[in-house]
Motif scaffolding. Sequence first.
Motif, PDB file in Angstrom:
ATOM      1  N   LYS A  20      38.151  39.096  35.881  1.00  0.00           N
ATOM      2  CA  LYS A  20      39.360  38.926  35.072  1.00  0.00           C
ATOM      3  C   LYS A  20      40.009  40.275  34.765  1.00  0.00           C
ATOM      4  O   LYS A  20      41.236  40.391  34.727  1.00  0.00           O
ATOM      5  N   LYS A  21      39.189  41.312  34.576  1.00  0.00           N
ATOM      6  CA  LYS A  21      39.744  42.654  34.363  1.00  0.00           C
ATOM      7  C   LYS A  21      40.378  43.193  35.640  1.00  0.00           C
ATOM      8  O   LYS A  21      41.408  43.874  35.599  1.00  0.00           O
ATOM      9  N   CYS A  22      39.761  42.897  36.784  1.00  0.00           N
ATOM     10  CA  CYS A  22      40.253  43.421  38.068  1.00  0.00           C
ATOM     11  C   CYS A  22      41.617  42.859  38.460  1.00  0.00           C
ATOM     12  O   CYS A  22      42.368  43.506  39.194  1.00  0.00           O
ATOM     13  N   ARG A  24      44.104  42.227  36.435  1.00  0.00           N
ATOM     14  CA  ARG A  24      45.182  42.683  35.560  1.00  0.00           C
ATOM     15  C   ARG A  24      46.111  43.641  36.294  1.00  0.00           C
ATOM     16  O   ARG A  24      45.673  44.613  36.882  1.00  0.00           O
ATOM     17  N   GLY A  25      47.386  43.340  36.241  1.00  0.00           N
ATOM     18  CA  GLY A  25      48.389  44.231  36.835  1.00  0.00           C
ATOM     19  C   GLY A  25      48.549  44.103  38.334  1.00  0.00           C
ATOM     20  O   GLY A  25      49.459  44.704  38.907  1.00  0.00           O
ATOM     21  N   VAL A  26      47.652  43.351  38.991  1.00  0.00           N
ATOM     22  CA  VAL A  26      47.752  43.196  40.452  1.00  0.00           C
ATOM     23  C   VAL A  26      47.743  41.719  40.846  1.00  0.00           C
ATOM     24  O   VAL A  26      47.404  41.363  41.971  1.00  0.00           O
ATOM     25  N   GLY A  27      48.101  40.864  39.890  1.00  0.00           N
ATOM     26  CA  GLY A  27      48.103  39.423  40.170  1.00  0.00           C
ATOM     27  C   GLY A  27      49.109  39.017  41.234  1.00  0.00           C
ATOM     28  O   GLY A  27      49.004  37.938  41.811  1.00  0.00           O
ATOM     29  N   TRP A  28      50.089  39.897  41.508  1.00  0.00           N
ATOM     30  CA  TRP A  28      51.105  39.589  42.521  1.00  0.00           C
ATOM     31  C   TRP A  28      50.586  39.785  43.946  1.00  0.00           C
ATOM     32  O   TRP A  28      51.190  39.292  44.906  1.00  0.00           O
ATOM     33  N   LYS A  29      49.469  40.480  44.110  1.00  0.00           N
ATOM     34  CA  LYS A  29      48.950  40.756  45.451  1.00  0.00           C
ATOM     35  C   LYS A  29      48.390  39.488  46.097  1.00  0.00           C
ATOM     36  O   LYS A  29      47.760  38.667  45.436  1.00  0.00           O
ATOM     37  N   HIS A  30      48.598  39.375  47.413  1.00  0.00           N
ATOM     38  CA  HIS A  30      48.125  38.185  48.133  1.00  0.00           C
ATOM     39  C   HIS A  30      46.613  38.064  48.057  1.00  0.00           C
ATOM     40  O   HIS A  30      46.070  36.967  47.850  1.00  0.00           O
ATOM     41  N   SER A  31      45.902  39.185  48.222  1.00  0.00           N
ATOM     42  CA  SER A  31      44.435  39.143  48.208  1.00  0.00           C
ATOM     43  C   SER A  31      43.912  38.688  46.845  1.00  0.00           C
ATOM     44  O   SER A  31      42.937  37.935  46.763  1.00  0.00           O
ATOM     45  N   THR A  32      44.580  39.128  45.777  1.00  0.00           N
ATOM     46  CA  THR A  32      44.163  38.723  44.432  1.00  0.00           C
ATOM     47  C   THR A  32      44.436  37.240  44.205  1.00  0.00           C
ATOM     48  O   THR A  32      43.602  36.523  43.632  1.00  0.00           O
ATOM     49  N   HIS A  78      38.805  46.147  48.611  1.00  0.00           N
ATOM     50  CA  HIS A  78      39.148  44.736  48.482  1.00  0.00           C
ATOM     51  C   HIS A  78      38.709  44.234  47.112  1.00  0.00           C
ATOM     52  O   HIS A  78      37.772  44.759  46.515  1.00  0.00           O
ATOM     53  N   ILE A  79      39.363  43.193  46.611  1.00  0.00           N
ATOM     54  CA  ILE A  79      39.051  42.705  45.267  1.00  0.00           C
ATOM     55  C   ILE A  79      37.595  42.269  45.129  1.00  0.00           C
ATOM     56  O   ILE A  79      37.001  42.399  44.056  1.00  0.00           O
ATOM     57  N   THR A  80      36.984  41.788  46.216  1.00  0.00           N
ATOM     58  CA  THR A  80      35.572  41.409  46.126  1.00  0.00           C
ATOM     59  C   THR A  80      34.705  42.611  45.768  1.00  0.00           C
ATOM     60  O   THR A  80      33.756  42.490  44.986  1.00  0.00           O
ATOM     61  N   GLU A  81      35.048  43.782  46.321  1.00  0.00           N
ATOM     62  CA  GLU A  81      34.289  44.984  45.991  1.00  0.00           C
ATOM     63  C   GLU A  81      34.706  45.548  44.636  1.00  0.00           C
ATOM     64  O   GLU A  81      33.885  46.128  43.929  1.00  0.00           O
ATOM     65  N   ARG A  82      35.975  45.383  44.273  1.00  0.00           N
ATOM     66  CA  ARG A  82      36.405  45.853  42.955  1.00  0.00           C
ATOM     67  C   ARG A  82      35.644  45.135  41.849  1.00  0.00           C
ATOM     68  O   ARG A  82      35.304  45.742  40.828  1.00  0.00           O
ATOM     69  N   VAL A  83      35.376  43.859  42.043  1.00  0.00           N
ATOM     70  CA  VAL A  83      34.603  43.094  41.060  1.00  0.00           C
ATOM     71  C   VAL A  83      33.193  43.662  40.938  1.00  0.00           C
ATOM     72  O   VAL A  83      32.669  43.841  39.838  1.00  0.00           O
ATOM     73  N   VAL A  84      32.578  43.989  42.086  1.00  0.00           N
ATOM     74  CA  VAL A  84      31.227  44.552  42.081  1.00  0.00           C
ATOM     75  C   VAL A  84      31.230  45.916  41.388  1.00  0.00           C
ATOM     76  O   VAL A  84      30.370  46.195  40.538  1.00  0.00           O
ATOM     77  N   GLN A  85      32.182  46.770  41.750  1.00  0.00           N
ATOM     78  CA  GLN A  85      32.247  48.103  41.143  1.00  0.00           C
ATOM     79  C   GLN A  85      32.525  48.023  39.650  1.00  0.00           C
ATOM     80  O   GLN A  85      31.934  48.764  38.854  1.00  0.00           O
ATOM     81  N   ARG A  86      33.431  47.138  39.256  1.00  0.00           N
ATOM     82  CA  ARG A  86      33.749  46.992  37.833  1.00  0.00           C
ATOM     83  C   ARG A  86      32.516  46.550  37.050  1.00  0.00           C
ATOM     84  O   ARG A  86      32.218  47.088  35.986  1.00  0.00           O
TER      85      ARG A  86
END
Length: 350
Positions: A20-22, A24-32, A78-86
């Motif tokens: 949910k934090k990841c 924020r601000g990038v909800g317009w992206k296709h991958s998100t 990629h968002i999948t990795e951003r979730v892991v890093q976050r």
Amino acid sequence: MQQPTFESVFTYANMYKSYKKCRRGVGWKHSTQAYKANAFINVRKTQKELLSGKWRSKGFIEFDIQDRGKKRHIKSVHITERVVQRCLCDYCLTPLLERPLIPDNSASQSGKGMDYALKRISEQLRWHYRKYGTDGYILTYDFHKFFESISHEAAFALLDRYVQDERLRELSKYLVRMFGIKGLGLGSQISQTLAIAIPNRLDHMIKERMRCKCYGRYMDDGYIIHPGKEHLRRCAELIREEAAVFGVEMNGNKTQIIKLSRGFTFLKIKFTLTDSGRVVRKLSRANVTRERRKLKKLANTLPPDDLKTSYESWNGHARRCHSYRTRQAMKEVYKQCMQKSTENGTRSTA
């Protein structure tokens, strides 16, 4: 603080909060948006892969940007990795690595940031004035290609010291190795977290060994205020030696010792300590020129709403300074550009 374990960090609840934090601000992206469509399933799938040891990075989305005239290479994940890093940073690395940091390490931490850094340097200038008046000097320094140069050995030594869980430690090292043989990529949270903490030994040496009360660092920019010029020269040499330990060189063009009475620039803001002890903050001339040119250029391409967002972002930064007349002049430029942007939009609609 109790040491986190792999299982306590990568719980489903922690990972979903991180997702949910990841977004924020990038909800317009296709991958998100694609990830969000099946968020519950995607988060659970990633969690299973992590716990079973099968999770692997998908690599980077690489591109270049121009930041204040400087070309920067971004390695976005990629968002999948951003979730892991976050999740890894929020529930493991950040709590462990932030504890030994000095209070005047200001960048990218909860409750800190640009405003905190400017407040601290202003307080330190006033403290120096009460004790020494306007006599004294300031050493300002900058690390050359900070993120690109950081040694992986320095990052691994930091992880070995503070992260006891072997699986968390190895996952962190795996993410660092993805950047190549050295350096940390711009665009990843783990890079920000490690870059804040790696020079921490240097911060303690300046504060404790060199006994510099008025010291601060904002990522790769730092300063020391002291009455003695020779003392600051010794500090500069110490910084150069310690930076070499974690693979970084000082930027010779931006590292200088200046008399406080002359004024100096830190974080693109011009500071002046007056004879009455007042700390005056002004926008640099380059900043004002760049924004004026930017508004005039964007007026030909951006719709009014986007132009307004760009201007208000700059104006929010300008409010940190004693630059009322400059802001009023820029407001007039903005009004002219807004009128031009509106006219261009009307013509294109017609």
